[in-house]
Design a protein around this motif. Structure first.
Motif: not given
Length: 307
Positions: A126-130
């Motif tokens: 899973i990737k998180i873009y802030v």
């Protein structure tokens, strides 16, 4: 063009292009080359018979048609995503989903180190873009798909956005260890008022008055602000370098940084309301199993963060 002849991946590319307003950044988000994204843009221009993105000085801007198209396109893609995931099982250990989370640097400092540990163990792909967001002041970023989730101080958000309190915080006084008040167990209101301050202040008419100024105003006082900043992280270094200034910062952030910056924490000498930080999301994600899973992880982290 007939819909059945349209490559739907182009619509995903368009959604990212309109959000990023940059071929380079959009290509990075979709993990394709810049040349491939430029080709996508050219095809989209032919399909929609509009330039969509045009160069203005050193950056790209949306055409008027693209500005009108953006929220409609994003809503369609979000509804399609909901249809796809609603009947699927979510398996965090194999999921490759990307989640866009609006939050401030302050929240990111508190939350992300704990979240990344969970993701590495349970959901490594899973990737998180802030996306920078200091306040959850309106529903537009959720409706347009800028955020899948938002975390921050909530200011009267209404449906279609859901909110849930993530954690509660208060504020404390932060001093250099050489400050004349550093050795006092508690500082008085008089101590607080006769010293100069560094303050976090957002000068925006759409946001409520700063909680410290509001509380002092009710008491009939004002603090002497020498430095005003719209963000919190530089304050710790500034206090480390000054033996005369006082900063008033969130307790959770002070606890995180005080050992690193060799500062001391003192209780605030007057009362303020508890500060609530909320988790927010569009109601269309209510039954999305992947979204539910991520919300639960963040809520569990939040339960350990309240002051």
């Amino acid at each position: 063009m007939d819909l059945y002849r349209l490559n739907l991946n182009l619509l995903v590319a368009l959604d990212i292009l309109l959000l990023e307003q940059s071929v380079t950044y959009a290509a990075k988000k979709l993990f394709i080359t810049q040349a491939a994204m430029s080709n996508n843009l050219q095809q989209l221009r032919e399909i929609f018979k509009d330039e969509l993105l045009i160069r203005e000085k050193n950056h790209m801007v949306l055409t008027s048609y693209a500005k009108e198209l953006q929220p409609k396109l994003n809503q369609v893609l979000q509804e399609l995503q909901s249809i796809i995931v609603s009947g699927q099982r979510f398996e965090p250990e194999t999921s490759e989903r990307i989640f866009k989370i609006g939050m401030s640097d302050y929240i990111a400092s508190l939350l992300l180190p704990k979240l990344i540990v969970i993701l590495q163990r349970k959901a490594p792909k899973i990737k998180i873009y802030v996306i920078s967001a200091y306040h959850l002041s309106n529903t537009e970023p959720f409706e347009k798909g800028y955020y899948d989730l938002g975390i921050g101080k909530e200011f009267e958000l209404a449906p279609p956005v859901r909110t849930q309190v993530l954690f509660k915080d208060t504020v404390v006084c932060l001093l250099n260890r050489r400050h004349k008040l550093a050795k006092k167990s508690k500082i008085t209101l008089k101590d607080y008022l006769i010293n100069k301050h560094i303050a976090v202040q957002v000068h925006n008419q759409h946001f409520p008055r700063a909680v410290i100024e509001e509380a002092l105003n009710k008491l009939g006082y004002r603090r002497d602000i020498l430095i005003s900043l719209p963000f919190i992280l530089p304050i710790f270094k500034l206090i480390e370098e000054s033996d005369t200034l006082i900063a008033t910062v969130n307790k959770s952030m002070a606890n995180l940084h005080t050992n690193v910056h060799r500062t001391v924490i003192k209780p605030l000498p007057f009362k303020i309301p508890v500060i609530e930080f909320s988790l927010a999301w569009h109601q269309q994600y209510d039954n999305d199993p992947g979204h539910q899973w991520l919300r639960q992880q963040i809520l569990e982290i939040g339960s350990t963060m309240s002051s």
